[in-house]
Design an enzyme around this catalytic site. Structure first.
Site, mmCIF file in Angstrom:
data_model
loop_
_atom_site.group_PDB
_atom_site.id
_atom_site.type_symbol
_atom_site.label_atom_id
_atom_site.label_comp_id
_atom_site.label_asym_id
_atom_site.label_seq_id
_atom_site.Cartn_x
_atom_site.Cartn_y
_atom_site.Cartn_z
ATOM 1 N N GLY A 233 34.364 56.275 34.712
ATOM 2 C CA GLY A 233 33.968 56.012 36.003
ATOM 3 C C GLY A 233 32.700 54.820 36.214
ATOM 4 O O GLY A 233 32.605 54.336 37.436
ATOM 5 N N GLU A 268 34.782 59.382 28.958
ATOM 6 C CA GLU A 268 36.205 58.588 29.082
ATOM 7 C C GLU A 268 35.891 57.472 29.895
ATOM 8 O O GLU A 268 36.594 57.306 30.583
ATOM 9 C CB GLU A 268 37.082 59.654 29.657
ATOM 10 C CG GLU A 268 37.310 61.237 29.304
ATOM 11 C CD GLU A 268 38.178 61.823 30.064
ATOM 12 O OE1 GLU A 268 38.489 61.454 31.248
ATOM 13 O OE2 GLU A 268 38.543 62.987 29.684
ATOM 14 N N ARG A 271 37.059 51.013 32.116
ATOM 15 C CA ARG A 271 36.470 49.914 32.656
ATOM 16 C C ARG A 271 35.107 49.461 32.066
ATOM 17 O O ARG A 271 35.211 48.129 31.654
ATOM 18 C CB ARG A 271 36.227 49.904 34.288
ATOM 19 C CG ARG A 271 35.920 48.715 35.063
ATOM 20 C CD ARG A 271 35.381 49.227 36.481
ATOM 21 N NE ARG A 271 36.560 50.246 37.061
ATOM 22 C CZ ARG A 271 37.369 50.020 38.081
ATOM 23 N NH1 ARG A 271 37.765 48.800 38.236
ATOM 24 N NH2 ARG A 271 37.970 50.810 38.490
ATOM 25 N N ARG A 307 45.135 44.524 41.361
ATOM 26 C CA ARG A 307 44.074 44.996 42.030
ATOM 27 C C ARG A 307 43.526 44.613 43.378
ATOM 28 O O ARG A 307 43.331 45.330 44.347
ATOM 29 C CB ARG A 307 42.346 44.841 41.035
ATOM 30 C CG ARG A 307 42.986 45.603 39.659
ATOM 31 C CD ARG A 307 41.526 45.904 39.089
ATOM 32 N NE ARG A 307 40.774 46.877 39.494
ATOM 33 C CZ ARG A 307 39.942 46.636 40.139
ATOM 34 N NH1 ARG A 307 39.137 45.513 40.220
ATOM 35 N NH2 ARG A 307 39.130 47.467 40.494
ATOM 36 N N TYR A 311 43.793 47.479 46.132
ATOM 37 C CA TYR A 311 42.600 47.941 46.672
ATOM 38 C C TYR A 311 41.389 47.184 47.291
ATOM 39 O O TYR A 311 40.373 47.592 47.701
ATOM 40 C CB TYR A 311 41.708 48.505 45.257
ATOM 41 C CG TYR A 311 42.522 49.402 44.332
ATOM 42 C CD1 TYR A 311 43.058 50.388 44.468
ATOM 43 C CD2 TYR A 311 42.456 48.687 43.017
ATOM 44 C CE1 TYR A 311 43.525 51.173 43.497
ATOM 45 C CE2 TYR A 311 43.277 49.534 41.958
ATOM 46 C CZ TYR A 311 43.945 50.774 42.334
ATOM 47 O OH TYR A 311 44.641 51.399 41.215
ATOM 48 N N CYS A 338 56.232 36.686 47.827
ATOM 49 C CA CYS A 338 56.508 36.759 49.119
ATOM 50 C C CYS A 338 55.970 38.032 49.772
ATOM 51 O O CYS A 338 56.601 38.913 50.135
ATOM 52 C CB CYS A 338 58.100 36.625 49.205
ATOM 53 S SG CYS A 338 58.824 35.278 48.532
ATOM 54 N N TYR A 367 42.887 47.650 33.970
ATOM 55 C CA TYR A 367 43.556 47.766 35.108
ATOM 56 C C TYR A 367 44.063 46.489 35.474
ATOM 57 O O TYR A 367 44.354 46.221 36.651
ATOM 58 C CB TYR A 367 42.857 48.514 36.218
ATOM 59 C CG TYR A 367 42.259 49.762 35.996
ATOM 60 C CD1 TYR A 367 42.943 50.836 35.477
ATOM 61 C CD2 TYR A 367 40.980 49.972 35.745
ATOM 62 C CE1 TYR A 367 42.280 52.265 34.996
ATOM 63 C CE2 TYR A 367 40.205 51.079 35.262
ATOM 64 C CZ TYR A 367 41.177 52.262 35.049
ATOM 65 O OH TYR A 367 40.486 53.305 34.436
#
Ligand code: LLP
Length: 404
Positions: A233, A268, A271, A307, A311, A338, A367
């Site tokens: 995270g 873990e 990113r 992404r 998001y 489109c 990601y």
């Protein structure tokens, strides 16, 4: 820093050269950046001496995983496919943890056969299935139980995982109940408490809250966990003025937690290891001028990098060659798909750019390619690894023939 004589460089290779040699759009990774990220991560948490399990979902390219293995990291996997990829990259099973709310029985059996370190279970039903496998094999199986600490990660809502309304982990009450149920089990060996509250976290406060909850539960349970898996995270800076996670504060929080609880830490991260090591190189197809803005239509789209569309994530877009002419007009960088959400970035002013110019979308190592698709029947871009002056194709560009 990354510009030399006005040209954008990834290590010692210019974006222009990559575009010429491999075409566009193309994903590029810097070996040096991955190495630095790993070394920095290890350095910050040195005294904790954690087991660092790279989150394979952020980037599952085999060559990238081999680099991860070369630097001694383990893997956090969430599917049979990711587990196979990690093992293929020679990551040792005793450094692999398996997370996820919906592991199938086949996946559980496969992971148990491979003798991975532990399975982080996320529901009672999952533990019951693991117990059945243990019974049939007449052996005790190591598991972790994932706690949902009901902590707000203060990140994008769509990538928050640690609130009670999210599907992940178990509530405190259920966690304690299962701990009691399996405390003396001959088939299930609970060795880990795992948590992961979300991704792209840029403040240490959510981590502090999470550690407080974990501490409280351990006290209540009077249980000794060999491992505490704190998940990943850790956020990265997608823009210069964006908030940065204070690692040293997070490290201090963990250290004081460990004074009260003597366990080994597992991380873990995804990113923070691979995010800023990846670039997406693209060519401008057209520039469509309207009264209010210029649409810069790229040859890359949301199928390559999802992404922003999914998001509302922000990725910087830099020109491969700098010039001094400024165009004082809104620029909207979009893809050819489109869909109105096939849009990467709005910028107020931009340097003068033209059709066929090359641009670089930054921080797409995590990601990026893993979320890509063939939407609009577009072949996926290749992946290139740059190491000093060398360039190597680590995934070929898909051929239309193979996807039609
Ligand atoms: N561990 C678990 C259990 C996870 O669910 C995740 C990410 C990680 C570790 C790694 O988190 P990281 O260190 O990379 O933040 N697709 C979204 C991010 C989804 C993250 C899912 N879980 C995005 O593009 O921002």
């Amino acid at each position: 820093m990354r510009y030399k004589k006005g040209q954008f460089y990834i290590e010692n290779v210019s974006a222009e050269k990559i575009a010429k040699k491999f075409g566009t759009p193309t994903y590029v990774y810097s070996h040096n950046k991955i190495e630095n990220n790993i070394n920095n991560f290890k350095k910050i948490f040195k005294t904790i001496n954690p087991l660092i399990c790279f989150s394979v979902k952020s980037n599952s390219n085999l060559s990238i995983l081999s680099i991860i293995n070369k630097f001694g990291l383990g893997a956090d996997v969430v599917s049979k496919g990711e587990l196979i990829a990690a093992l293929k990259a020679k990551i040792k099973p005793e450094k692999i943890v398996f997370s996820g709310v919906g592991k199938t029985i086949e996946e559980l059996k496969f992971a148990i056969n491979k003798k991975i370190l532990l399975i982080n279970a996320e529901s009672e039903n999952e533990i019951i299935e693991i117990e059945k496998i243990a019974k049939s094999r007449k052996k005790k199986i190591n598991i972790g139980i994932r706690l949902n600490p009901d902590t707000d990660a203060k990140t994008l809502k769509k990538i928050s995982t640690g609130k009670k309304e999210n599907k992940f982990g178990l509530t405190e009450r259920k966690f304690l109940e299962l701990l009691n149920k399996y405390r003396d089990s001959k088939l299930i060996n609970i060795i880990c408490l795992s948590v992961h509250i979300g991704s792209q976290i840029t403040s240490h406060i959510p981590y502090k809250n999470m550690l407080n909850v974990v501490d409280k539960i351990i006290k209540k349970s009077k249980f000794k966990f060999k491992y505490i898996d704190l998940g990943g995270g850790m956020g990265i800076q997608y823009k210069k003025n964006f908030k940065k996670l204070n690692y040293s504060k997070y490290n201090k929080l963990i250290k004081s937690f460990l004074k009260k609880n003597n366990s080994d830490i597992i991380f873990e991260p995804g990113r923070s290891i691979i995010g800023n090591a990846g670039y997406l190189i693209s060519k401008i197809i057209y520039i469509k001028k309207t009264n209010s803005k210029n649409f810069v239509i790229l040859d890359t789209a949301m199928n390559d990098l999802l992404r922003p569309a999914l998001y509302g994530a922000v990725h910087r877009i830099l020109p491969s060659k700098i010039n001094k002419t400024k165009v004082l007009k809104k620029h909207e960088f979009v893809g050819p798909i489109c869909e109105t959400t096939d849009k990467f970035l709005n910028v107020l002013n931009y340097q003068k750019i033209n059709q066929k110019d090359i641009i670089v979308i930054c921080d797409v190592g995590a990601y990026g390619i893993v979320l890509s698709s063939n939407y609009n029947l577009r072949p996926k871009p290749p992946e290139i690894l740059v190491n000093k002056t060398s360039t190597k194709i680590i995934t070929k560009r898909q051929k239309l023939n193979n996807i039609i």
